[in-house]
Design an enzyme around this catalytic site. Structure first.
Site, mmCIF file in Angstrom:
data_model
loop_
_atom_site.group_PDB
_atom_site.id
_atom_site.type_symbol
_atom_site.label_atom_id
_atom_site.label_comp_id
_atom_site.label_asym_id
_atom_site.label_seq_id
_atom_site.Cartn_x
_atom_site.Cartn_y
_atom_site.Cartn_z
ATOM 1 N N SER A 152 5.993 28.817 33.895
ATOM 2 C CA SER A 152 6.260 27.402 34.162
ATOM 3 C C SER A 152 7.408 27.308 35.148
ATOM 4 O O SER A 152 7.323 27.867 36.240
ATOM 5 C CB SER A 152 6.553 26.670 32.843
ATOM 6 O OG SER A 152 6.661 25.276 33.068
ATOM 7 N N HIS A 164 2.219 26.197 35.381
ATOM 8 C CA HIS A 164 2.350 24.750 35.217
ATOM 9 C C HIS A 164 2.775 24.139 36.554
ATOM 10 O O HIS A 164 3.862 24.408 37.052
ATOM 11 C CB HIS A 164 3.394 24.417 34.153
ATOM 12 C CG HIS A 164 3.063 24.975 32.808
ATOM 13 N ND1 HIS A 164 4.005 25.128 31.823
ATOM 14 C CD2 HIS A 164 1.896 25.422 32.280
ATOM 15 C CE1 HIS A 164 3.438 25.634 30.745
ATOM 16 N NE2 HIS A 164 2.153 25.835 31.010
ATOM 17 N N ASP A 216 4.869 26.798 25.490
ATOM 18 C CA ASP A 216 3.496 27.119 25.860
ATOM 19 C C ASP A 216 3.322 28.615 26.061
ATOM 20 O O ASP A 216 4.110 29.266 26.749
ATOM 21 C CB ASP A 216 3.098 26.381 27.139
ATOM 22 C CG ASP A 216 1.629 26.567 27.462
ATOM 23 O OD1 ASP A 216 0.811 26.533 26.526
ATOM 24 O OD2 ASP A 216 1.298 26.756 28.647
#
Length: 391
Positions: free
Chosen positions: A210, A237, A329
């Site tokens: 991310s 992401h 995540d």
């Protein structure tokens, strides 16, 4: 780079977050001032029409975060980012108008910017509210990242190796040793070795990242050879409009071909498959699958979904690597992979821009080992060697 947060908006107390807007267009200056001023979490600390003016204003305006246009008169967004990170380190969010051309924003990320988001553009566009809210949320999130000063070194000056992260939210203590530091001569952990002493055979690699991920992914992929013997699945992401350009950019820094994942494709060894915008990427049997199922951990694509599918599809022959990022995540998905017998790696806090995602995986017992970013590719090459014996 995060597309969504894991939970609600971050609270910042009663003080608004101060944003320095660096934008040369008077029309866009006014639009960004309206967007930022309308968010109760934010306020405009100042507006600069050029990179030179922005550098002069930083000390006087004391911003918490910088909203940076990349196409500026005089010095461009890359040079502005580089100078800020050397002189007065601040979180920088690149605000891009042309989502098809990622060359400059990706260079800015390499120089230390934390995120690239789409410019709202016009109140007339149908998705204006969504784009504006995403910009504000990213400014809030990134304002809380502790950035560190960049120092110019011979290593960092070389394009091939100047990919180190520009921030660390969790600086390790003196006693916080790497999980594999007790292994002499970089010997592989027992989990990589079969009972006969030979390396286990692995068939697929998953990489999830991310915030800070583009530079981390580029570093790993740059160090993998063209004959890397397995497919590589990537979840990063990032806003959906940027994903095609991001995959194309990764292809310029990697010896491996890089493409967006497509439903029904059989994964081929030596190819990198990037989850497309706003779709989960799964490995289902012998093919790739894309879904628009609900977000997981506030994300779509989600690393959780990818890792869980790899646990089912590859079991003990998979490798999962969880890199820098905010939230959780991928952490439980990495646990699932390890439970299935896969080899799992979490990025160490010493190199992660934000250690939350890999740190959660370590806390949950999902990582076979923690490694700093510059050792990940080397470990992957060890794990995929055909003839090297564990020593």
């Amino acid at each position: 780079m995060s597309g969504q947060t894991n939970g609600g908006p971050l609270t910042t107390g009663t003080r608004r977050i101060r944003v320095l807007v660096v934008e040369d267009s008077p029309v866009i200056q006014q639009l960004l001032s309206h967007v930022i001023g309308a968010d109760p979490r934010l306020e405009v600390a100042g507006i600069a029409s050029s990179g030179e003016q922005a550098l002069r204003m930083i000390e006087r305006t004391a911003p918490d975060v910088v909203s940076l246009d990349i196409r500026l008169p005089g010095i461009d967004g890359f040079e502005v980012t580089s100078r800020i990170m050397r002189q007065t380190p601040l979180p920088i969010v690149v605000v891009a108008s042309d989502v098809r051309d990622l060359d400059i924003p990706m260079r800015a990320l390499q120089a230390g910017a934390l995120a690239v988001v789409e410019k709202p553009g016009s109140m007339a566009r149908a998705d204006y509210q969504t784009v504006a809210h995403h910009l504000c949320t990213q400014l809030v999130i990134m304002s809380q990242v502790k950035v560190i000063r960049h120092r110019i070194t011979a290593r960092a000056a070389r394009p091939a190796s100047g990919m180190s992260a520009g921030a660390s939210a969790d600086a390790p203590s003196q006693d916080n040793r790497l999980a594999d530091s007790r292994l002499p001569d970089n010997r592989l952990p027992d989990e990589a070795v079969a009972p006969d002493g030979r390396l286990r055979r692995f068939r697929a690699l998953g990489l999830v990242a991310s915030t800070g991920g583009p530079a981390a992914l580029a570093k790993i992929l740059r160090d993998l050879p063209a004959d890397f013997p397995m497919p590589v699945f990537v979840v990063q992401h990032m806003g959906a409009p940027f994903m095609a350009g991001f995959a194309s950019w990764l292809g310029t820094v990697s010896a491996l071909p890089v493409r967006l994942g497509e439903a029904g494709l059989p994964p081929r060894p030596g190819t990198v498959y990037v989850a497309p915008g706003d779709r989960h990427l799964l490995v289902d049997g012998a093919t790739l699958r894309l879904t628009a199922d609900p977000m997981v951990c506030g994300q779509r694509p989600s690393g959780e979904v990818l890792f869980q599918s790899m646990a089912r599809a590859y079991g003990a022959s998979g490798i999962g690597v969880l890199l820098t990022g905010m939230g959780e995540d991928g952490a439980r998905g990495l646990v699932d992979m390890r439970t299935a017998g896969a080899y799992t790696i979490a990025e160490h806090a010493s190199t992660a821009v934000i250690h939350s995602m890999p740190g959660t995986a370590v806390r949950l017992g999902g990582a076979v080992e923690e490694l700093p970013l510059d050792r990940v590719a080397g470990r992957l090459l060890q794990l995929t060697s055909d003839d090297k014996m564990a020593s």
